[in-house]
Design a protein around this motif. Structure first.
Motif, PDB file in Angstrom:
ATOM      1  N   ALA A   1       0.829  -1.202   0.000  1.00 18.70           N
ATOM      2  CA  ALA A   1       0.000   0.000   0.000  1.00 18.70           C
ATOM      3  C   ALA A   1       0.863   1.251   0.000  1.00 18.70           C
ATOM      4  CB  ALA A   1      -0.902  -0.006   1.223  1.00 18.70           C
ATOM      5  N   ALA A   2       0.418   2.226  -0.758  1.00 20.91           N
ATOM      6  CA  ALA A   2       1.103   3.510  -0.779  1.00 20.91           C
ATOM      7  C   ALA A   2       0.656   4.371   0.397  1.00 20.91           C
ATOM      8  CB  ALA A   2       0.823   4.225  -2.095  1.00 20.91           C
ATOM      9  N   ARG A   3      -0.556   4.152   0.847  1.00 20.02           N
ATOM     10  CA  ARG A   3      -1.103   4.934   1.958  1.00 20.02           C
ATOM     11  C   ARG A   3      -1.283   4.029   3.174  1.00 20.02           C
ATOM     12  NH1 ARG A   3      -3.502   9.511  -0.786  1.00 20.02           N
ATOM     13  NH2 ARG A   3      -3.947   8.949  -2.917  1.00 20.02           N
ATOM     14  N   ARG A   4      -0.968   4.559   4.308  1.00 12.69           N
ATOM     15  CA  ARG A   4      -1.175   3.798   5.538  1.00 12.69           C
ATOM     16  C   ARG A   4      -2.664   3.818   5.886  1.00 12.69           C
ATOM     17  NH1 ARG A   4       2.814   1.628   8.002  1.00 12.69           N
ATOM     18  NH2 ARG A   4       1.692   1.536   9.977  1.00 12.69           N
TER      19      ARG A   4
ATOM     20  N   ASP B   1      -4.015   3.696  16.409  1.00 14.13           N
ATOM     21  CA  ASP B   1      -3.113   2.535  16.414  1.00 14.13           C
ATOM     22  C   ASP B   1      -2.185   2.496  15.206  1.00 14.13           C
ATOM     23  OD1 ASP B   1      -4.436   1.839  18.712  1.00 14.13           O
ATOM     24  OD2 ASP B   1      -5.329  -0.003  17.914  1.00 14.13           O
ATOM     25  N   ASP B   2      -2.591   3.099  14.108  1.00 12.27           N
ATOM     26  CA  ASP B   2      -1.826   3.110  12.861  1.00 12.27           C
ATOM     27  C   ASP B   2      -1.317   1.713  12.492  1.00 12.27           C
ATOM     28  OD1 ASP B   2      -0.634   4.095  10.570  1.00 12.27           O
ATOM     29  OD2 ASP B   2       1.150   4.829  11.602  1.00 12.27           O
ATOM     30  N   PRO B   3      -2.253   0.765  12.264  1.00 13.62           N
ATOM     31  CA  PRO B   3      -1.824  -0.601  11.940  1.00 13.62           C
ATOM     32  C   PRO B   3      -1.051  -0.661  10.622  1.00 13.62           C
ATOM     33  CG  PRO B   3      -4.179  -0.354  11.588  1.00 13.62           C
ATOM     34  CD  PRO B   3      -3.702   0.916  12.215  1.00 13.62           C
ATOM     35  N   ASP B   4      -0.200  -1.643  10.523  1.00 17.68           N
ATOM     36  CA  ASP B   4       0.575  -1.865   9.308  1.00 17.68           C
ATOM     37  C   ASP B   4      -0.368  -2.240   8.164  1.00 17.68           C
ATOM     38  OD1 ASP B   4       3.307  -2.317   8.118  1.00 17.68           O
ATOM     39  OD2 ASP B   4       2.355  -4.263   7.728  1.00 17.68           O
ATOM     40  N   PRO B   5      -0.131  -1.732   6.957  1.00 20.65           N
ATOM     41  CA  PRO B   5      -1.016  -2.066   5.835  1.00 20.65           C
ATOM     42  C   PRO B   5      -1.190  -3.572   5.617  1.00 20.65           C
ATOM     43  CG  PRO B   5       0.418  -0.269   5.203  1.00 20.65           C
ATOM     44  CD  PRO B   5       0.893  -0.754   6.557  1.00 20.65           C
TER      45      PRO B   5
ATOM     46  N   GLU C   1     -13.206   0.499   1.611  1.00 18.53           N
ATOM     47  CA  GLU C   1     -12.890   1.899   1.322  1.00 18.53           C
ATOM     48  C   GLU C   1     -11.380   2.122   1.289  1.00 18.53           C
ATOM     49  OE1 GLU C   1     -16.958   3.912   3.097  1.00 18.53           O
ATOM     50  OE2 GLU C   1     -15.290   3.517   4.464  1.00 18.53           O
ATOM     51  N   TRP C   2     -10.646   1.442   2.144  1.00 20.26           N
ATOM     52  CA  TRP C   2      -9.186   1.553   2.132  1.00 20.26           C
ATOM     53  C   TRP C   2      -8.638   1.004   0.815  1.00 20.26           C
ATOM     54  CZ3 TRP C   2      -5.334  -2.468   3.090  1.00 20.26           C
ATOM     55  CH2 TRP C   2      -4.033  -1.955   3.158  1.00 20.26           C
ATOM     56  N   ARG C   3      -9.169  -0.133   0.400  1.00 22.56           N
ATOM     57  CA  ARG C   3      -8.732  -0.716  -0.875  1.00 22.56           C
ATOM     58  C   ARG C   3      -9.096   0.196  -2.043  1.00 22.56           C
ATOM     59  NH1 ARG C   3     -10.508  -6.898   0.597  1.00 22.56           N
ATOM     60  NH2 ARG C   3      -8.571  -7.465   1.662  1.00 22.56           N
TER      61      ARG C   3
ATOM     62  N   GLU D   1      -8.061   9.232  -7.365  1.00 28.36           N
ATOM     63  CA  GLU D   1      -8.850  10.431  -7.048  1.00 28.36           C
ATOM     64  C   GLU D   1      -9.517  10.310  -5.683  1.00 28.36           C
ATOM     65  OE1 GLU D   1      -9.623   8.758 -10.026  1.00 28.36           O
ATOM     66  OE2 GLU D   1      -8.479  10.028 -11.390  1.00 28.36           O
ATOM     67  N   PHE D   2     -10.044   9.130  -5.387  1.00 25.10           N
ATOM     68  CA  PHE D   2     -10.688   8.916  -4.094  1.00 25.10           C
ATOM     69  C   PHE D   2      -9.663   9.032  -2.968  1.00 25.10           C
ATOM     70  CE2 PHE D   2     -12.337   5.867  -0.794  1.00 25.10           C
ATOM     71  CZ  PHE D   2     -13.381   6.663  -0.363  1.00 25.10           C
ATOM     72  N   GLY D   3      -8.528   8.387  -3.139  1.00 20.96           N
ATOM     73  CA  GLY D   3      -7.472   8.466  -2.135  1.00 20.96           C
ATOM     74  C   GLY D   3      -6.981   9.891  -1.928  1.00 20.96           C
ATOM     75  N   ASP D   4      -6.841  10.623  -3.017  1.00 20.76           N
ATOM     76  CA  ASP D   4      -6.402  12.021  -2.916  1.00 20.76           C
ATOM     77  C   ASP D   4      -7.462  12.884  -2.229  1.00 20.76           C
ATOM     78  OD1 ASP D   4      -4.074  11.288  -4.191  1.00 20.76           O
ATOM     79  OD2 ASP D   4      -4.635  12.162  -6.134  1.00 20.76           O
TER      80      ASP D   4
END
Length: 112
Positions: free
Chosen positions: A6-9, A55-59, A89-91, A98-101
């Protein structure tokens, strides 16, 4: 299962999803029907999103993290349903730039 690259956490995406949830709350308040079921589900989703940000879990472990959080919930069935939605939604944020941005930009909306 293939490893997730993943590019985004997840925490980053979940932060944006929380902003989108806040905007949706503006629309929800204008509805004239009984919204009790909506509030229950959105409350479960909000708690999961807030925990993911904290918690910022690992991707690569995000799906397992969501399952664990669901099983620990007082409402595991509802929490699992919201966890599946968050995972989707994360996927989507990974697949649709565009959605991620939009999420990364704070999910701007006129409904706030």
């Amino acid at each position: 299962m293939a490893p997730v690259t993943a590019a985004r956490r997840p925490a980053e995406v979940c932060r944006g999803l929380l902003a989108a949830l806040d905007a949706a709350d503006g629309r929800r308040k204008r509805r004239k029907r009984d919204q009790t079921p909506d509030l229950i589900g959105l409350g479960l989703k909000r708690r999961l999103l807030e925990r993911a940000v904290a918690d910022d879990p690992d991707p690569g472990a995000f799906e397992a993290w969501l399952l664990e959080q669901s099983l620990l919930s007082e409402s595991p069935g509802g929490a699992r349903a919201m966890a599946i939605q968050i995972l989707d939604e994360w996927r989507l944020a990974e697949a649709a730039r565009e959605f991620g941005d939009w999420l990364a930009g704070g999910a701007p909306s006129d409904d706030r």
